[in-house]
Design a protein around this motif. Structure first.
Motif, short mmCIF file in Angstrom:
data_model
loop_
_atom_site.label_atom_id
_atom_site.label_comp_id
_atom_site.label_asym_id
_atom_site.label_seq_id
_atom_site.Cartn_x
_atom_site.Cartn_y
_atom_site.Cartn_z
N UNK A 1 0.83 -1.20 0.00
CA UNK A 1 0.00 0.00 0.00
C UNK A 1 0.87 1.25 0.00
N UNK A 2 2.18 1.05 -0.14
CA UNK A 2 3.11 2.17 -0.19
C UNK A 2 3.53 2.68 1.17
N UNK A 3 2.99 2.11 2.25
CA UNK A 3 3.33 2.59 3.59
C UNK A 3 4.68 2.04 4.02
N UNK A 4 5.21 2.65 5.07
CA UNK A 4 6.48 2.18 5.64
C UNK A 4 6.35 0.75 6.16
N UNK B 1 -7.92 9.36 -8.47
CA UNK B 1 -6.65 9.66 -9.14
C UNK B 1 -5.49 9.69 -8.14
N UNK B 2 -5.75 10.22 -6.95
CA UNK B 2 -4.73 10.24 -5.90
C UNK B 2 -4.37 8.83 -5.48
N UNK B 3 -5.37 7.97 -5.27
CA UNK B 3 -5.12 6.58 -4.91
C UNK B 3 -4.35 5.85 -6.01
N UNK B 4 -4.73 6.13 -7.25
CA UNK B 4 -4.05 5.51 -8.38
C UNK B 4 -2.58 5.92 -8.43
N UNK B 5 -2.32 7.20 -8.19
CA UNK B 5 -0.95 7.72 -8.18
C UNK B 5 -0.15 7.07 -7.05
N UNK C 1 0.74 3.50 -8.01
CA UNK C 1 1.86 3.41 -8.96
C UNK C 1 3.19 3.66 -8.26
N UNK C 2 3.21 4.60 -7.34
CA UNK C 2 4.43 4.85 -6.57
C UNK C 2 4.80 3.63 -5.72
N UNK C 3 3.79 3.00 -5.13
CA UNK C 3 4.02 1.83 -4.27
C UNK C 3 4.60 0.66 -5.07
N UNK C 4 4.01 0.34 -6.21
CA UNK C 4 4.51 -0.80 -7.00
C UNK C 4 5.84 -0.46 -7.66
N UNK D 1 0.89 -5.38 -10.74
CA UNK D 1 -0.53 -5.65 -10.88
C UNK D 1 -1.28 -4.63 -10.03
N UNK D 2 -2.12 -3.81 -10.67
CA UNK D 2 -2.95 -2.85 -9.96
C UNK D 2 -4.40 -3.26 -10.21
N UNK D 3 -5.12 -3.55 -9.12
CA UNK D 3 -6.50 -4.02 -9.24
C UNK D 3 -7.41 -3.19 -8.35
#
Length: 144
Positions: free
Chosen positions: A10-13, A58-62, A65-68, A85-87
């Motif tokens: 989820x992109x978190x630490x 759009x913010x969640x999508x961005x 993409x940063x997370x993956x 994979x983004x679902x």
């Protein structure tokens, strides 16, 4: 043995130690990593469908993409094959649906704490209980 490795992020630490472990595992086994980000639809369900929702999406999508891309960059540095994979859906449901396609899932605690964890339960805990493959849960190291 563990040639197909799923790494939900989820992109978190909280997910970074798990990503590092997944890269180590892939290096040891010659495995391939799939970085999975789930656009969590539960965030959007209580919002009216308007421009604000599209901005949140759009913010969640961005963020996704940063997370993956973080996973891809780390894997690339170590010479590990990786894909993205983004679902859309709820994280637990999507991860469980994907679990039959992988040899192992390596995940962090995905950052839920406090009231959110109490009300919704730990994503990792629910995945461990119901996944079709083994799950390695990597905790965040304690701060000293």
């Amino acid at each position: 043995m563990f040639s197909r490795i799923l790494v939900p992020t989820d992109g978190s630490e909280y997910t970074k130690p798990a990503i590092k472990k997944a890269v180590e595992l892939a290096k040891l086994t010659g495995g391939k990593i799939t970085a999975l980000y789930v656009l969590d639809q539960t965030v959007l369900t209580n919002m009216p469908m308007d421009t604000a929702v599209m901005n949140v999406y759009k913010t969640l999508e961005k963020e996704g993409l940063e997370a993956v891309n973080y996973v891809l960059d780390l894997a690339k540095e170590e010479g590990i094959e990786a894909e993205v994979s983004v679902k859309e859906g709820t994280p637990v449901k999507v991860i469980l649906e994907e679990s039959s396609n992988y040899d192992i899932i390596v995940m962090g605690t995905l950052g839920r704490t406090g009231m959110s964890k109490l009300l919704m339960g730990s994503v990792a805990e629910r995945v461990v209980r119901a996944a079709d493959c083994p799950v390695l849960v990597v905790r965040m190291p304690e701060a000293n």
